[in-house]
Design a protein around this motif. Structure first.
Motif, PDB file in Angstrom:
ATOM      1  N   LEU A  25       0.852  -1.190   0.000  1.00 32.48           N
ATOM      2  CA  LEU A  25       0.000   0.000   0.000  1.00 32.48           C
ATOM      3  C   LEU A  25       0.887   1.238   0.000  1.00 32.48           C
ATOM      4  CD1 LEU A  25      -2.449  -1.028   2.814  1.00 32.48           C
ATOM      5  CD2 LEU A  25      -3.119  -0.467   0.520  1.00 32.48           C
ATOM      6  N   TYR A  26       0.587   2.179  -0.862  1.00 33.96           N
ATOM      7  CA  TYR A  26       1.332   3.431  -0.937  1.00 33.96           C
ATOM      8  C   TYR A  26       0.366   4.556  -0.595  1.00 33.96           C
ATOM      9  CZ  TYR A  26       4.631   0.429  -3.299  1.00 33.96           C
ATOM     10  OH  TYR A  26       5.497  -0.592  -3.593  1.00 33.96           O
ATOM     11  N   CYS A  27       0.631   5.239   0.537  1.00 37.01           N
ATOM     12  CA  CYS A  27      -0.346   6.228   1.005  1.00 37.01           C
ATOM     13  C   CYS A  27       0.324   7.500   1.516  1.00 37.01           C
ATOM     14  CB  CYS A  27      -1.228   5.627   2.082  1.00 37.01           C
ATOM     15  SG  CYS A  27      -0.345   5.101   3.548  1.00 37.01           S
ATOM     16  N   TYR A  28      -0.500   8.545   1.584  1.00 35.19           N
ATOM     17  CA  TYR A  28      -0.119   9.829   2.165  1.00 35.19           C
ATOM     18  C   TYR A  28      -0.788   9.914   3.530  1.00 35.19           C
ATOM     19  CZ  TYR A  28       0.833  11.009  -2.729  1.00 35.19           C
ATOM     20  OH  TYR A  28       1.290  11.019  -4.021  1.00 35.19           O
ATOM     21  N   MET A  29      -0.048  10.361   4.539  1.00 30.02           N
ATOM     22  CA  MET A  29      -0.603  10.514   5.884  1.00 30.02           C
ATOM     23  C   MET A  29      -0.847  11.993   6.176  1.00 30.02           C
ATOM     24  SD  MET A  29      -0.582   7.571   7.619  1.00 30.02           S
ATOM     25  CE  MET A  29       0.104   5.950   7.442  1.00 30.02           C
ATOM     26  N   LYS A  30      -1.810  12.233   7.047  1.00 30.37           N
ATOM     27  CA  LYS A  30      -2.069  13.604   7.503  1.00 30.37           C
ATOM     28  C   LYS A  30      -0.988  13.990   8.504  1.00 30.37           C
ATOM     29  CE  LYS A  30      -7.073  13.245   7.064  1.00 30.37           C
ATOM     30  NZ  LYS A  30      -8.336  13.164   7.801  1.00 30.37           N
ATOM     31  N   TYR A  31      -0.622  15.262   8.492  1.00 31.32           N
ATOM     32  CA  TYR A  31       0.371  15.766   9.433  1.00 31.32           C
ATOM     33  C   TYR A  31      -0.171  15.680  10.859  1.00 31.32           C
ATOM     34  CZ  TYR A  31       3.457  18.854  11.968  1.00 31.32           C
ATOM     35  OH  TYR A  31       4.330  19.355  12.889  1.00 31.32           O
ATOM     36  N   GLY A  32       0.670  15.253  11.785  1.00 32.08           N
ATOM     37  CA  GLY A  32       0.294  15.236  13.192  1.00 32.08           C
ATOM     38  C   GLY A  32      -0.159  13.876  13.706  1.00 32.08           C
ATOM     39  N   VAL A  64       4.371   7.449   1.707  1.00 35.68           N
ATOM     40  CA  VAL A  64       5.044   8.189   0.646  1.00 35.68           C
ATOM     41  C   VAL A  64       5.284   9.644   1.047  1.00 35.68           C
ATOM     42  CG1 VAL A  64       4.877   8.875  -1.769  1.00 35.68           C
ATOM     43  CG2 VAL A  64       4.007   6.668  -1.055  1.00 35.68           C
ATOM     44  N   ALA A  65       4.347  10.218   1.800  1.00 38.52           N
ATOM     45  CA  ALA A  65       4.473  11.626   2.184  1.00 38.52           C
ATOM     46  C   ALA A  65       3.552  11.928   3.362  1.00 38.52           C
ATOM     47  CB  ALA A  65       4.123  12.539   1.021  1.00 38.52           C
ATOM     48  N   VAL A  66       3.842  13.034   4.008  1.00 42.44           N
ATOM     49  CA  VAL A  66       2.980  13.571   5.059  1.00 42.44           C
ATOM     50  C   VAL A  66       2.439  14.887   4.528  1.00 42.44           C
ATOM     51  CG1 VAL A  66       2.896  14.472   7.405  1.00 42.44           C
ATOM     52  CG2 VAL A  66       4.274  12.459   6.902  1.00 42.44           C
ATOM     53  N   VAL A  67       1.119  15.049   4.566  1.00 44.09           N
ATOM     54  CA  VAL A  67       0.472  16.223   3.992  1.00 44.09           C
ATOM     55  C   VAL A  67       0.063  17.163   5.125  1.00 44.09           C
ATOM     56  CG1 VAL A  67      -1.459  17.030   2.582  1.00 44.09           C
ATOM     57  CG2 VAL A  67      -0.369  14.833   2.074  1.00 44.09           C
ATOM     58  N   PRO A  68       0.574  18.410   5.102  1.00 43.78           N
ATOM     59  CA  PRO A  68       0.199  19.368   6.155  1.00 43.78           C
ATOM     60  C   PRO A  68      -1.235  19.849   5.970  1.00 43.78           C
ATOM     61  CG  PRO A  68       1.607  20.426   4.535  1.00 43.78           C
ATOM     62  CD  PRO A  68       1.518  18.966   4.147  1.00 43.78           C
TER      63      PRO A  68
END
Length: 140
Positions: free
Chosen positions: A76-83, A117-121
């Motif tokens: 699974l390739y996902c973006y996480m929310k910041y915090g 993959v990334a953390v999205v602010p």
């Protein structure tokens, strides 16, 4: 993308067999993972992003299946929310995906690998300039 191996479930031989396409499992996994708190979105390809822009949802994006003699392995390739706690959220994704696939298809997954993959602010609202300077215009 899933390999072209359909899954044949052990079923009642008197009634026939049950065959599930790998794409169905990808969609189940994509929906289950995206509903976990802390997941911003799943990583998609250019094609899946264009499809989403056209108003169609692509629930299988960010999911890769590998089917071999040891079982079904999921990446699974996902973006996480910041915090959010990344390890805690990733473990919740693993548990939820395994449970949902088992519940819906009676297929047990060998591995669920989560790739962050990334953390999205969070988005900060930009102030409306007309609203800010409205009072100054009235005073003049």
């Amino acid at each position: 993308m899933a390999e072209e191996k359909n899954l044949v479930l052990d079923a009642n031989q008197d009634l026939g067999e049950i065959v599930i396409a790998p794409e169905v499992i990808e969609i189940i996994i994509g929906i289950a993972a995206s509903k976990v708190d802390g997941v911003y979105d799943m990583q998609g390809s250019f094609t899946s992003n264009v499809t989403q822009l056209l108003g169609r949802s692509n629930h299988g994006k960010g999911v890769s299946l590998t089917i071999d003699e040891t079982g079904i392995k999921v990446d699974l390739y996902c973006y996480m929310k910041y915090g959010v706690s990344v390890p805690k959220t990733a473990m919740e994704i693993q548990e939820r995906v395994k449970q949902q696939v088992l519940f819906m298809t009676d297929v047990e997954l060998a591995e669920v690998n989560v790739h962050v993959v990334a953390v999205v602010p969070e988005k900060i609202e930009t102030p409306d300039l007309d609203e800010l300077f409205e009072n100054e215009e009235e005073n003049e």
